[in-house]
Design an enzyme around this catalytic site. Structure first.
Site, short mmCIF file in Angstrom:
data_model
loop_
_atom_site.label_atom_id
_atom_site.label_comp_id
_atom_site.label_asym_id
_atom_site.label_seq_id
_atom_site.Cartn_x
_atom_site.Cartn_y
_atom_site.Cartn_z
N GLU A 46 49.43 52.51 30.05
CA GLU A 46 48.10 53.05 30.29
C GLU A 46 48.00 54.37 29.55
OE1 GLU A 46 46.33 51.10 32.35
OE2 GLU A 46 44.50 52.26 32.69
N ARG B 184 44.09 50.68 28.98
CA ARG B 184 45.29 49.91 28.69
C ARG B 184 45.52 49.92 27.19
NH1 ARG B 184 46.78 44.75 31.12
NH2 ARG B 184 48.96 44.39 30.54
N ARG C 209 42.77 47.14 24.51
CA ARG C 209 42.90 45.85 25.18
C ARG C 209 42.30 44.73 24.38
NH1 ARG C 209 41.11 44.09 31.15
NH2 ARG C 209 40.19 42.40 29.95
N LYS D 57 45.76 41.85 40.43
CA LYS D 57 45.31 43.23 40.64
C LYS D 57 44.67 43.27 42.01
CE LYS D 57 41.24 42.35 37.80
NZ LYS D 57 40.71 42.53 36.47
N LYS E 156 47.74 50.83 39.69
CA LYS E 156 46.87 50.49 38.56
C LYS E 156 46.17 51.79 38.19
CE LYS E 156 43.19 47.14 37.42
NZ LYS E 156 43.08 47.66 36.10
N GLU F 29 52.86 48.06 41.70
CA GLU F 29 52.78 49.20 40.79
C GLU F 29 51.36 49.75 40.90
OE1 GLU F 29 53.80 49.39 36.14
OE2 GLU F 29 54.09 47.44 37.05
#
Ligand SMILES: [Zn+2]
Ligand SMILES: [Zn+2]
Lengths: 334, 531
Positions: free
Chosen positions: B269, B229, B244, B397, B224, B222
């Site tokens: 996001e 976030r 976050r 990530k 980023k 996916e």
């Protein structure tokens, strides 16, 4: 008949006594100087003749490696300077050998305090309150926020930090002349008899103090220590060494600093101090104002520090006062 | 109060994170209830006493201290609370009273009004010493600024009682000071009952994918996205947006609060509409645009119009009356996709899965990411549950390769904490023109990471040996050492003389070999702007 007190003149480079051509704590080399005490911003080298206490002259000899022109004067001894002026050195309670200077001319009395404090100090003779017409006082901690707690409390904090961190060295930043020896002497008085470890820059001055009868107990140099020696030890170093590479050799050091500036959090944080110890060799606000009241001069001249606030206090308590702008004095790391 | 004041004082002077945590944990283990709960509220800045302002304190001092002496002192100290704590006149001897407790102080501060504060505060201050007065004034006026974040305080709590900080976070946001249920639970009691509250759940985080590959049969990829976030929570009448760190940022993004038509906890996001970052329902603007919206307590209509926010959804934690966190990612993803039809496209879209034939193909796709202002790729194990924090091998990530530029070291500053004896913060610059033709170096960024301990020692020695001037903790050095600096993106900035600011610059390589005049020019850096 000349105007009153025209014989003593504050100049940018120091206080000048014209009839005798003598300067007090001049910021540059002069033919004849009176020196209040051994701190570098008061005791410059290179004067033709230097009148000071024997201990101050010994400190200057250590620093400048010469005693040429030294004219020792004991506390209380009257020295004729010429031109009808006499000088008497009186204890100031600041560091070993520190003196106030009483100047007399044609019945007029002026005292220049140099640096001083009123709090007890086992390493030097206490301040003597002496009447005079003009009192020229220092004002390093001349703000009402500065009150120095009793030194026993601060030494207690230092010993508690040491006891709570047996794997760490407690590194105390302290001015090499006066503060370091006072902290050591107070640690001894509090019953701490272990070796105290010194940065190399402290060694000679500590020895000089011992030669002048100030017992400091067992002192050793950090450069002679193994890392294991320093865990749980108290180490004394000049403030400049606190965040220097030098301190990397210490095990998990806790950084302390003994200084009147530690009263203010920002000052401590600026230097990365984790354990601030409010220990000063200068008069705090209460000592400054109390001393002016006790000496009770006709006029107070203020120099060497935060003149403005002390001037305001004199105004509020209806005392005549003026601020002198002398150059060359620094905020001692004190 | 004495213990709390001592804690604040110690925290002010402590730079090491571990020592701070130990101080907080020690305090929480030994202080009584409810004082320790109030202390947690104070450290996390969850208290607000509207009746006491900095000006209230100053007015009290003006009645007690000469205005000029106050002004001179305040200027020197630099902090009103600290100056007042130092200058407050010690009271004449008074009948001995029991020492104030923190909870008593909080109770009395809460009861203050603007009218009663000038009478009540002095009575409290008279019963405290310097440290106590400092703590009281900080508490009353808010904004501790003692270098402790809410997260650090909660980590201290977790350390004190041997519980997981993620669990503390999970309950924290639904509870009110002084948090009796939290302390009861930490002492081995039942978990707090949180039914019907729009509370925060700790985020699942990713490990960086260092080197190596993953099998795309097991992992879905996916993008980023380069926003912030967020977690969007609705429970009954209440809808909240959390950052976050678990901070409630609902007030900053009010346009989202009436857009979630059903009870749910969604992970996504937060972005601002624009055309830099693609997506299914229109694009998003770069992080720079989003920054206009961050940190605001109230939002003007103009802000809402010019920088409209929306959420690009990644995951679902709760929906349809069910907690999905134990379910595999695949199932959660299918659930999320099925929810999309019921969410307004004006404020929600779905973060698309990046389809690739194999890992090499994915790497090639990732290379194109830069132009879309995307931070990189997320790789999520298809069977992974949604668990708090970073768990190995579940999510990765995979950041895109950084941008690189050669810069010249100009200034160095001492670090803090462990690094306080090293020059470890470096400011570097690029040439404004050809160095031979009179071009000069202009600072473009500052970095304090990306080198090893051994390299730090070398750099420290270099700085000390090549100092040309000192300004307090900063040294200016001869312009001779080249850094290859890595960074994520570069933007125009009015704050810097070069007109440019880098995001996340770090030292990629130290080019001891490269002559300074061969470093890059400002234009080369400017060419990398993708605003
Ligand atoms: Zn001195
Ligand atoms: Zn001095």
């Amino acid at each position: 008949m000349t105007a009153p007190f025209s014989w003593i003149r504050p100049e940018p480079w120091g206080i000048h006594i014209a009839p005798a051509d003598v300067w007090v704590d001049p910021a540059r080399a002069v033919p004849r100087a009176l020196v209040t005490h051994g701190h570098a911003d008061h005791a410059r080298g290179g004067h033709g003749e230097t009148i000071a206490t024997p201990a101050t002259l010994a400190i200057m000899k250590l620093r400048y490696a010469t005693s040429a022109g030294a004219q020792p004067a004991a506390y209380g001894e009257e020295v004729a300077l010429g031109g009808g002026v006499t000088a008497t050195l009186l204890p100031a309670g600041h560091v070993l050998g520190s003196a106030q200077i009483l100047l007399e001319h044609a019945g007029e009395r002026v005292i220049i305090t140099g640096d001083y404090k009123r709090a007890p100090d086992p390493t030097c003779t206490p301040f003597a309150v002496t009447p005079c017409d003009i009192f020229i006082t220092e004002a390093t901690f001349g703000l009402p926020v500065f009150t120095h707690p009793p030194i026993g409390e601060e030494i207690g904090k230092l010993l508690a930090a040491r006891a709570a961190n047996p794997d760490s060295a407690v590194l105390v930043g302290a001015y090499a002349l006066g503060k370091a020896q006072r902290v050591i002497a107070e640690l001894r008085a509090a019953g701490h008899s272990d070796t105290i470890w010194l940065h190399g820059a402290m060694e000679k001055m500590c020895r000089l103090y011992e030669e002048h009868g100030v017992a400091l107990g067992d002192l050793k140099l950090v450069s002679d220590a193994g890392k294991a020696d320093l865990a749980g030890a108290i180490v004394i170093a000049p403030p400049a060494a606190l965040n220097d590479r030098w301190s990397r050799r210490l095990p998990n050091p806790i950084t302390a600093m003994a200084s009147g500036w530690m009263r203010v959090r920002g000052r401590a944080r600026q230097r990365g101090v984790e354990l601030p110890l409010v220990i000063s060799d200068h008069a705090d606000w209460n000592e400054l104002t109390q001393t002016i009241a006790e000496v009770n001069p006709a006029e107070t001249w203020i120099t060497h520090g935060r003149e403005e606030a002390l001037l305001r206090w004199c105004e509020l308590s209806q005392r005549r006062a003026r601020a002198l702008a002398l150059v060359g004095y620094e905020d001692e790391d004190d | 109060m004495e213990e709390f004041a001592a804690l604040l004082d110690a925290l002010v002077y402590t730079t090491s994170r571990n020592r701070k945590l130990a101080l907080i944990a020690d305090y929480l283990r030994t202080a009584p209830d409810p004082c320790r709960g109030w202390a947690m509220a104070a450290l996390t800045e969850s208290l607000d006493f509207a009746a006491v302002k900095s000006s209230t304190i100053k007015a009290l001092m003006m009645e007690r201290v000469d205005p000029l002496l106050w002004q001179l002192s305040r200027d020197f100290v630099g902090d009103t609370a600290e100056t007042a704590s130092l200058l407050w006149p010690e009271p004449e001897t008074q009948a001995p009273q029991p020492p104030l407790t923190l909870s008593e102080v909080v109770e009395r501060l809460s009861a203050l009004t603007r009218a009663s504060a000038p009478k009540e505060l002095p009575a409290l201050l008279d019963r405290l010493d310097v440290k106590g007065r400092f703590a009281l004034i900080k508490l009353a006026t808010g904004g501790m600024r003692i270098g402790v974040s809410a997260r650090l305080a909660k980590t201290g709590f977790a350390l004190a009682f041997g519980v997981a900080v993620e669990e503390v976070e999970e309950y924290w946001h639904a509870l009110q000071p002084p948090y009796p249920e939290l302390f009861a639970w930490a002492a081995g009691g039942p978990a707090p009952d949180l039914a019907g509250k729009a509370r925060f759940r700790p985020f699942m985080l990713a490990h960086p994918l260092e080197d190596g590959e993953v099998d795309l049969k097991d992992y879905a990829a996916e993008w980023k996205w380069d926003g912030i976030r967020v977690q969007l929570v609705r429970a009954g009448e209440e809808t909240r947006v959390y950052s976050r760190s678990g901070d409630d940022i609902s007030a900053t993004f009010p346009e989202l609060l009436d857009k979630l038509p059903f009870d749910a906890v969604l992970d996504g996001e937060l972005l601002v509409r624009g055309c830099a970052q693609g997506g299914e329902a229109g694009g998003a603007a770069s992080f720079n645009a989003l920054q206009q919206r961050l940190g605001r307590k109230t939002v003007s209509a103009k802000m809402l119009r010019e920088y409209p926010a929306f959420v690009r959804l990644y995951d679902v934690l709760l929906a349809e009356g069910r907690d999905w966190r134990e379910s595999p990612w695949e199932l959660r993803r299918a659930t999320l996709e099925s929810l999309m039809a019921r969410l307004p496209a004006s404020h929600f879209d779905l973060s698309q899965i990046v389809e690739a034939e194999d890992f090499a193909h994915l790497a090639a796709i990732r290379e194109t990411a830069r132009d879309e202002a995307i931070e990189g790729l997320m790789l999520k194990h298809r069977m992974s549950p949604y668990v708090a924090g970073r768990k190995a091998a579940l999510w990765y990530k995979w950041k895109r390769d950084p941008l690189l530029i050669d810069c010249v070291l100009m200034y160095a500053q001492r670090g803090s904490g462990k690094r306080s004896s090293f020059y470890s913060d470096y400011t570097f610059g690029c040439w404004s023109g050809e160095p031979e033709a009179g071009g000069e170096l202009l600072p473009v960024g500052k970095a304090y990471s990306g080198f090893t301990d051994a390299e730090l020692k070398q750099l420290d020695r270099h700085v000390r040996q090549h100092t040309v001037a000192r300004f307090g903790p900063v040294r200016e050095v001869e312009r001779r050492l080249v850094f290859e600096v890595a960074f994520d993106s570069v933007h125009t900035s009015k704050r810097h003389k070069s007109g440019l600011a880098m995001r996340f610059p770090r030292i990629h390589r130290i080019r001891w070999d490269k002559p300074a005049h061969e470093a890059d020019r400002i234009e080369n850096l400017r060419a990398l702007i993708r605003d």
